[in-house]
Motif scaffolding. Sequence first.
Motif, PDB file in Angstrom:
ATOM      1  N   THR A 222      -3.881  12.475 -19.178  1.00 28.56           N
ATOM      2  CA  THR A 222      -4.940  13.203 -18.478  1.00 28.56           C
ATOM      3  C   THR A 222      -4.510  13.386 -17.034  1.00 28.56           C
ATOM      4  OG1 THR A 222      -6.632  12.199 -19.877  1.00 28.56           O
ATOM      5  CG2 THR A 222      -7.380  13.198 -17.818  1.00 28.56           C
ATOM      6  N   PHE A 223      -4.644  14.594 -16.504  1.00 33.41           N
ATOM      7  CA  PHE A 223      -4.215  14.793 -15.115  1.00 33.41           C
ATOM      8  C   PHE A 223      -5.289  15.487 -14.298  1.00 33.41           C
ATOM      9  CE2 PHE A 223      -2.270  18.009 -17.871  1.00 33.41           C
ATOM     10  CZ  PHE A 223      -2.641  19.211 -17.282  1.00 33.41           C
ATOM     11  N   LEU A 224      -5.369  15.061 -13.039  1.00 32.20           N
ATOM     12  CA  LEU A 224      -6.317  15.605 -12.078  1.00 32.20           C
ATOM     13  C   LEU A 224      -5.544  16.048 -10.834  1.00 32.20           C
ATOM     14  CD1 LEU A 224      -9.133  12.885 -12.173  1.00 32.20           C
ATOM     15  CD2 LEU A 224      -9.172  15.105 -13.319  1.00 32.20           C
ATOM     16  N   THR A 225      -5.906  17.199 -10.276  1.00 31.87           N
ATOM     17  CA  THR A 225      -5.327  17.651  -9.015  1.00 31.87           C
ATOM     18  C   THR A 225      -6.415  17.733  -7.947  1.00 31.87           C
ATOM     19  OG1 THR A 225      -5.639  19.973  -9.658  1.00 31.87           O
ATOM     20  CG2 THR A 225      -3.496  18.967 -10.150  1.00 31.87           C
ATOM     21  N   HIS A 226      -5.999  17.816  -6.696  1.00 27.56           N
ATOM     22  CA  HIS A 226      -6.917  17.874  -5.556  1.00 27.56           C
ATOM     23  C   HIS A 226      -7.839  16.664  -5.509  1.00 27.56           C
ATOM     24  CE1 HIS A 226      -5.552  21.927  -4.725  1.00 27.56           C
ATOM     25  NE2 HIS A 226      -5.846  22.303  -5.939  1.00 27.56           N
ATOM     26  N   VAL A 227      -7.302  15.503  -5.841  1.00 23.60           N
ATOM     27  CA  VAL A 227      -8.051  14.254  -5.719  1.00 23.60           C
ATOM     28  C   VAL A 227      -7.264  13.296  -4.829  1.00 23.60           C
ATOM     29  CG1 VAL A 227      -9.307  14.441  -7.888  1.00 23.60           C
ATOM     30  CG2 VAL A 227      -7.058  13.373  -7.865  1.00 23.60           C
ATOM     31  N   PHE A 228      -7.979  12.483  -4.065  1.00 17.27           N
ATOM     32  CA  PHE A 228      -7.352  11.642  -3.060  1.00 17.27           C
ATOM     33  C   PHE A 228      -7.711  10.181  -3.303  1.00 17.27           C
ATOM     34  CE2 PHE A 228      -7.873  15.855  -1.435  1.00 17.27           C
ATOM     35  CZ  PHE A 228      -6.716  16.098  -0.696  1.00 17.27           C
ATOM     36  N   PRO A 229      -6.715   9.296  -3.306  1.00 17.09           N
ATOM     37  CA  PRO A 229      -7.011   7.864  -3.470  1.00 17.09           C
ATOM     38  C   PRO A 229      -7.760   7.339  -2.252  1.00 17.09           C
ATOM     39  CG  PRO A 229      -4.698   8.195  -2.898  1.00 17.09           C
ATOM     40  CD  PRO A 229      -5.273   9.555  -3.144  1.00 17.09           C
ATOM     41  N   GLN A 230      -8.810   6.575  -2.503  1.00 17.69           N
ATOM     42  CA  GLN A 230      -9.642   6.067  -1.416  1.00 17.69           C
ATOM     43  C   GLN A 230      -9.442   4.576  -1.173  1.00 17.69           C
ATOM     44  OE1 GLN A 230     -12.020   8.147   0.529  1.00 17.69           O
ATOM     45  NE2 GLN A 230     -10.451   9.475  -0.340  1.00 17.69           N
ATOM     46  N   GLU A 231      -9.721   3.780  -2.185  1.00 22.00           N
ATOM     47  CA  GLU A 231      -9.601   2.331  -1.999  1.00 22.00           C
ATOM     48  C   GLU A 231      -9.522   1.639  -3.350  1.00 22.00           C
ATOM     49  OE1 GLU A 231     -13.305   0.351  -0.736  1.00 22.00           O
ATOM     50  OE2 GLU A 231     -14.205   2.355  -0.724  1.00 22.00           O
ATOM     51  N   ALA A 232      -9.037   0.393  -3.293  1.00 19.89           N
ATOM     52  CA  ALA A 232      -8.923  -0.397  -4.509  1.00 19.89           C
ATOM     53  C   ALA A 232     -10.303  -0.690  -5.080  1.00 19.89           C
ATOM     54  CB  ALA A 232      -8.173  -1.696  -4.211  1.00 19.89           C
ATOM     55  N   LEU A 233     -10.383  -0.750  -6.385  1.00 15.42           N
ATOM     56  CA  LEU A 233     -11.645  -1.010  -7.078  1.00 15.42           C
ATOM     57  C   LEU A 233     -11.660  -2.445  -7.592  1.00 15.42           C
ATOM     58  CD1 LEU A 233     -14.315   0.116  -8.310  1.00 15.42           C
ATOM     59  CD2 LEU A 233     -12.979   0.721 -10.342  1.00 15.42           C
ATOM     60  N   ASN A 234     -12.641  -3.191  -7.137  1.00 15.08           N
ATOM     61  CA  ASN A 234     -12.870  -4.568  -7.613  1.00 15.08           C
ATOM     62  C   ASN A 234     -11.605  -5.425  -7.653  1.00 15.08           C
ATOM     63  OD1 ASN A 234     -15.560  -3.796  -8.059  1.00 15.08           O
ATOM     64  ND2 ASN A 234     -15.111  -3.145 -10.166  1.00 15.08           N
ATOM     65  N   PRO A 235     -10.871  -5.541  -6.538  1.00 18.02           N
ATOM     66  CA  PRO A 235      -9.707  -6.437  -6.561  1.00 18.02           C
ATOM     67  C   PRO A 235     -10.162  -7.888  -6.698  1.00 18.02           C
ATOM     68  CG  PRO A 235     -10.133  -5.658  -4.329  1.00 18.02           C
ATOM     69  CD  PRO A 235     -11.079  -4.916  -5.222  1.00 18.02           C
ATOM     70  N   THR A 236      -9.567  -8.594  -7.632  1.00 15.00           N
ATOM     71  CA  THR A 236      -9.913  -9.998  -7.854  1.00 15.00           C
ATOM     72  C   THR A 236      -8.639 -10.821  -7.881  1.00 15.00           C
ATOM     73  OG1 THR A 236     -11.811  -9.318  -9.203  1.00 15.00           O
ATOM     74  CG2 THR A 236     -11.097 -11.615  -9.388  1.00 15.00           C
ATOM     75  N   GLY A 237      -8.496 -11.710  -6.900  1.00 16.29           N
ATOM     76  CA  GLY A 237      -7.283 -12.516  -6.836  1.00 16.29           C
ATOM     77  C   GLY A 237      -6.066 -11.624  -6.639  1.00 16.29           C
ATOM     78  N   ASN A 238      -5.121 -11.706  -7.565  1.00 19.66           N
ATOM     79  CA  ASN A 238      -3.892 -10.916  -7.463  1.00 19.66           C
ATOM     80  C   ASN A 238      -3.868  -9.733  -8.428  1.00 19.66           C
ATOM     81  OD1 ASN A 238      -3.608 -12.223  -9.873  1.00 19.66           O
ATOM     82  ND2 ASN A 238      -1.704 -13.289  -9.356  1.00 19.66           N
ATOM     83  N   ARG A 239      -5.070  -9.245  -8.798  1.00 14.94           N
ATOM     84  CA  ARG A 239      -5.139  -8.100  -9.714  1.00 14.94           C
ATOM     85  C   ARG A 239      -6.131  -7.058  -9.203  1.00 14.94           C
ATOM     86  NH1 ARG A 239      -2.448  -8.687 -14.272  1.00 14.94           N
ATOM     87  NH2 ARG A 239      -3.525  -6.953 -15.255  1.00 14.94           N
ATOM     88  N   LEU A 240      -5.785  -5.801  -9.467  1.00 17.73           N
ATOM     89  CA  LEU A 240      -6.675  -4.681  -9.162  1.00 17.73           C
ATOM     90  C   LEU A 240      -7.527  -4.370 -10.381  1.00 17.73           C
ATOM     91  CD1 LEU A 240      -4.189  -2.210  -7.420  1.00 17.73           C
ATOM     92  CD2 LEU A 240      -6.118  -3.342  -6.323  1.00 17.73           C
ATOM     93  N   GLY A 241      -8.788  -4.026 -10.129  1.00 18.45           N
ATOM     94  CA  GLY A 241      -9.641  -3.602 -11.232  1.00 18.45           C
ATOM     95  C   GLY A 241      -9.522  -2.113 -11.488  1.00 18.45           C
ATOM     96  N   GLY A 242      -8.836  -1.409 -10.575  1.00 17.25           N
ATOM     97  CA  GLY A 242      -8.671   0.044 -10.674  1.00 17.25           C
ATOM     98  C   GLY A 242      -8.600   0.638  -9.290  1.00 17.25           C
ATOM     99  N   TYR A 243      -9.008   1.891  -9.181  1.00 16.62           N
ATOM    100  CA  TYR A 243      -8.954   2.568  -7.884  1.00 16.62           C
ATOM    101  C   TYR A 243     -10.056   3.611  -7.809  1.00 16.62           C
ATOM    102  CZ  TYR A 243      -5.908   2.426  -3.812  1.00 16.62           C
ATOM    103  OH  TYR A 243      -5.385   2.164  -2.588  1.00 16.62           O
ATOM    104  N   ILE A 244     -10.556   3.836  -6.610  1.00 16.60           N
ATOM    105  CA  ILE A 244     -11.536   4.889  -6.377  1.00 16.60           C
ATOM    106  C   ILE A 244     -10.792   6.115  -5.849  1.00 16.60           C
ATOM    107  CG2 ILE A 244     -13.583   5.589  -5.082  1.00 16.60           C
ATOM    108  CD1 ILE A 244     -14.358   2.629  -4.907  1.00 16.60           C
ATOM    109  N   VAL A 245     -10.956   7.240  -6.530  1.00 17.63           N
ATOM    110  CA  VAL A 245     -10.351   8.498  -6.074  1.00 17.63           C
ATOM    111  C   VAL A 245     -11.481   9.485  -5.791  1.00 17.63           C
ATOM    112  CG1 VAL A 245      -8.223   8.130  -7.357  1.00 17.63           C
ATOM    113  CG2 VAL A 245     -10.087   9.383  -8.445  1.00 17.63           C
ATOM    114  N   LYS A 246     -11.227  10.384  -4.861  1.00 19.42           N
ATOM    115  CA  LYS A 246     -12.271  11.314  -4.450  1.00 19.42           C
ATOM    116  C   LYS A 246     -11.792  12.752  -4.608  1.00 19.42           C
ATOM    117  CE  LYS A 246     -15.734  11.989  -0.815  1.00 19.42           C
ATOM    118  NZ  LYS A 246     -16.214  11.527   0.512  1.00 19.42           N
ATOM    119  N   GLY A 247     -12.606  13.565  -5.274  1.00 24.91           N
ATOM    120  CA  GLY A 247     -12.299  14.976  -5.460  1.00 24.91           C
ATOM    121  C   GLY A 247     -13.407  15.851  -4.911  1.00 24.91           C
ATOM    122  N   LYS A 248     -13.374  17.120  -5.253  1.00 26.51           N
ATOM    123  CA  LYS A 248     -14.360  18.072  -4.749  1.00 26.51           C
ATOM    124  C   LYS A 248     -15.768  17.778  -5.251  1.00 26.51           C
ATOM    125  CE  LYS A 248     -10.987  21.815  -4.275  1.00 26.51           C
ATOM    126  NZ  LYS A 248     -10.578  23.172  -4.714  1.00 26.51           N
TER     127      LYS A 248
END
Length: 332
Positions: free
Chosen positions: A104-130
């Motif tokens: 799945t691919f998205l264009t014109h989206v910008f990474p914002q910040e890490a999502l729910n980082p816990t210890g030494n793992r990321l829960g994901g990422y918040i990206v922002k689009g139009k």
Amino acid sequence: MRMTYDVLVIGGTLEGCIAACEAARSGKKVLIAETSGSFGGMATNGLHSYFPAQDVVAQTTAAQSWKDDIFSRLGMVSSPEAAVYDEQQLKIALPRLLKDYGVTFLTHVFPQEALNPTGNRLGGYIVKGKTGAMEVECAAVIDATESSHTLLAGNISTMEARPFEISTSIKMNSIDWSAIKTLSGFSGVVPCQGGETSHFTWKHEYPFAGGISYSGDCQVLYTEHLQQVIFMDAVKSRSASCSPHDVSSAQARLRKGSYDFLESLKKKHGLFSKAHIIHVAQKSNMYGMQEVLTLPVNPYQNLSVCNSGFSRYTNTEALNRGVQAAVAAITP
């Protein structure tokens, strides 16, 4: 909006596309997010439309299979020879490659910040689009941006470390190949696949002015039947720092400097009298940023960073790094 994937790839560079497809080929559900409107990074928007000969840059077996796939989609035969391709065709081929492997691919989206980082793992990422922000939950994140965004995000002191040089490439047409070989400083012609394209080095000397330099060894790609020439990283500018404002200012100088470069060529060499610029690479070569930044240590076990220490871009190395990042991301 909240989405769930096995792997999130941030950055639709060539290495990002390969990382996404490699992970998808292993059975993972993959999303790739790109800030611009097209994929490929330096391989397309940067006009680095060249693969060096295999004996110049080593390629892993897995990376070679992806090169074979890409060349097939471009109507070319992959071989150990150096090869020049049409970057516009690659812009079409990469989304089809992603689609064929179920990415799945998205264009014109910008990474914002890490999502729910816990210890030494990321829960994901918040990206922002139009349409707003999207929370992407995932088991692994691959950073395929050329500036290693995930490690630099929010670290302003690192971003403003010290000056560094960025460059841009220029594509021109209406240039006669038989005449271009008469240029002083012309050397190292490498015939490319099919015999209609060549790659060579041209040492050109023009004055430094207004924050722009035209001097140095320039890698040149020539397509005979189109009479098109790409000057790779021909125009350089010094960015005061790695901050977005200073980089943007340097890129603006580079665009104007590209047209000044052509005017200088016209005055000095008659063979450029009819030349026209048909594309100035808006995506300046930013991989040199890695040479001046001290990247923070990666604190996350499930974050793979493609381009840490990647200071000199080549498409071959991009394929290698894409495969490596995918393997790291999908390995427990």
